[in-house]
Design an enzyme around this catalytic site. Structure first.
Site, PDB file in Angstrom:
ATOM      1  N   LEU A  37      30.446  43.839  46.827  1.00 33.13           N
ATOM      2  CA  LEU A  37      29.428  44.900  46.942  1.00 33.13           C
ATOM      3  C   LEU A  37      29.534  45.803  45.731  1.00 33.13           C
ATOM      4  O   LEU A  37      30.612  46.356  45.491  1.00 33.13           O
ATOM      5  CB  LEU A  37      29.709  45.784  48.156  1.00 33.13           C
ATOM      6  CG  LEU A  37      29.373  45.353  49.563  1.00 33.13           C
ATOM      7  CD1 LEU A  37      29.759  46.475  50.518  1.00 33.13           C
ATOM      8  CD2 LEU A  37      27.889  45.025  49.685  1.00 33.13           C
ATOM      9  N   HIS A  38      28.482  45.961  44.992  1.00 31.50           N
ATOM     10  CA  HIS A  38      28.572  46.896  43.865  1.00 31.50           C
ATOM     11  C   HIS A  38      27.242  47.550  43.495  1.00 31.50           C
ATOM     12  O   HIS A  38      27.206  48.431  42.647  1.00 31.50           O
ATOM     13  CB  HIS A  38      29.140  46.193  42.631  1.00 31.50           C
ATOM     14  CG  HIS A  38      28.159  45.237  42.008  1.00 31.50           C
ATOM     15  ND1 HIS A  38      27.897  44.002  42.536  1.00 31.50           N
ATOM     16  CD2 HIS A  38      27.367  45.357  40.916  1.00 31.50           C
ATOM     17  CE1 HIS A  38      26.996  43.392  41.792  1.00 31.50           C
ATOM     18  NE2 HIS A  38      26.641  44.189  40.797  1.00 31.50           N
ATOM     19  N   ARG A  39      26.129  47.121  44.111  1.00 37.34           N
ATOM     20  CA  ARG A  39      24.826  47.705  43.721  1.00 37.34           C
ATOM     21  C   ARG A  39      24.786  49.182  44.087  1.00 37.34           C
ATOM     22  O   ARG A  39      25.148  49.549  45.211  1.00 37.34           O
ATOM     23  CB  ARG A  39      23.679  47.042  44.470  1.00 37.34           C
ATOM     24  CG  ARG A  39      23.552  45.625  44.208  1.00 37.34           C
ATOM     25  CD  ARG A  39      22.266  45.157  43.618  1.00 37.34           C
ATOM     26  NE  ARG A  39      22.604  43.891  43.046  1.00 37.34           N
ATOM     27  CZ  ARG A  39      22.708  43.652  41.747  1.00 37.34           C
ATOM     28  NH1 ARG A  39      22.399  44.570  40.879  1.00 37.34           N
ATOM     29  NH2 ARG A  39      23.082  42.479  41.307  1.00 37.34           N
TER      30      ARG A  39
END
Ligand code: UD1
Length: 366
Positions: free
Chosen positions: A203-205
């Site tokens: 997860l990084h957005r």
């Protein structure tokens, strides 16, 4: 020919490696420039080692900043490089800020630009990557698409068909070339999971991790999944800072079987994903890798620029609603691995097809 390739951020490296190798094998002068958008060892150097990439000929050290700052710094630094090295073509990859910055700089110097992974569209202009894709494609001279929907998107935007070349997915070249070596990685043992009996999450957005409510919803659903299937979570630097600043999230993580680890290198990550039972992600590349590997993938976004992974592959788009994430994860576990179809020309030979086109275009213009 002098064919200069620019990389900047983690998702660029596995796309550039096969191309730079092939260009050099086929006798071209193929300098590799690293803008330094990603600079931590585990976001950059480990990929050069794992992919046996040549050292960059120049490292520009642009680092982090706002979109404008980062894009501007890449433009200023790459302009000097392009003027000094006078390449016949500049190759840019993917959709990160370094991609759009270099395509703008090169085009204004009248240097032809080749865009690898052209034509993908999420139709979501709040995503910085969508802007990068649209701008890069609109000014590139050669557009290398990974799937037929890319060709259709470009034609619909009025791009000349002669510029568009359907060559397949270059990231799969790296996957095919390194899957066997990844089998030697002890990543499962190090993390403490049994092959086939765990999931992987990334997860990084900004849209998923910057708002604590959204992040709490996603992690809450995945924590529930982790009660039956432990979830390995290699954590991007942006996400680490959000997690650690929220006591509620720290507690949630502690009470779950989500196993947070540092960002992993290419081989360790490939080992984990290829032996996982489920992937939950907001990454673009991972939607494609799971389709190739036939691992169920739950994508925590409202849309995808890679619809082929849904149409023929293993991907389900669920957004950020916890109930939908949980239901899709359970359905994926139930369905199991091994389903879906590998898309056309995702065969490990995309780099060769790109070099063929570059050579033809070079002899045409020379
Ligand atoms: C970038 C890409 C995104 C891609 C992602 C993969 C753009 C617009 N986005 O997002 O498409 O999916 O890379 O990782 O280009 N940071 C570090 N160390 C690093 C790099 C970044 O600590 O080596 C931290 C910094 O605090 C930085 C933040 O991560 O501000 C974000 O980095 P940035 O390159 O701006 O964007 P990503 O979120 O990584």
């Amino acid at each position: 020919m002098r064919i200069l390739t620019v990389v900047g951020a983690r998702p660029n490296f596995m796309k550039a490696a096969p191309l730079v190798h092939r260009l050099r094998e086929r006798g071209h002068d193929a300098p590799l420039i690293h803008t330094g958008q990603h600079y931590d060892a585990n976001m950059s150097k480990v990929f050069f080692d794992d992919l046996r990439m040549p050292e960059p000929d120049e490292y520009l050290g642009v680092g982090s900043g706002s979109h404008a700052e980062q894009t501007a710094r890449v433009m200023i630094e790459t302009e000097k490089v392009f003027l000094a090295r006078k390449p016949d073509v500049v190759v840019v990859l993917g959709d990160v800020n370094s991609t759009v910055a270099c395509s703008l700089t090169a085009t204004k110097l009248w240097i032809p630009v080749a865009h690898v992974e052209a034509g993908l569209r999420s139709r979501d202009r709040r995503m910085p990557e969508e802007i990068n894709r649209i701008v890069t494609d609109s000014i590139s001279d050669l557009l290398f698409t990974p799937s037929r929907d890319g060709d259709a998107n470009l034609l619909a935007e009025g791009i000349d068909a002669a510029k568009i070349h359907f060559v397949g997915n270059i990231m799969i070249d790296s996957l095919v070339a390194h899957l066997e070596r990844a089998g030697e990685s002890d990543a499962c043992e190090r993390v403490g999971v049994e092959p086939g009996k765990f999931g992987v999450m990334t997860l990084h957005r900004p849209s998923n991790v910057d708002d604590p409510e959204v992040l709490r919803g996603i992690l809450g659903a995945v924590a529930e999944v982790s009660n039956t299937l432990p979830i390995v979570f290699p954590c991007h630097p942006r996400t680490v800072s959000k997690l650690e600043s929220d006591p509620g999230l720290v507690a949630l993580m502690k009470s779950s079987s989500i196993l947070r680890v540092e960002p992993l290198g290419y081989l360790d990550f490939l080992r984990l994903v290829s032996r996982s039972a489920l992937v939950v992600t907001d990454s673009g590349g991972l939607q494609e890798e799971t389709t190739y590997l036939k691992i169920p993938c739950v994508t925590t976004r409202e849309n995808t620029e890679r619809p082929i992974t849904v149409d023929v592959g293993t991907n389900t788009i669920v957004g950020t609603d916890p109930g939908r994430i949980l239901a899709a994860a359970r359905a994926g576990i139930e369905r199991g691995v091994g389903l879906g179809t590998i898309p056309e020309l995702w065969d490990g030979r995309t780099a060769d097809r790109i070099v063929d086109v570059l050579e033809r275009s070079g002899s045409a213009s020379g």
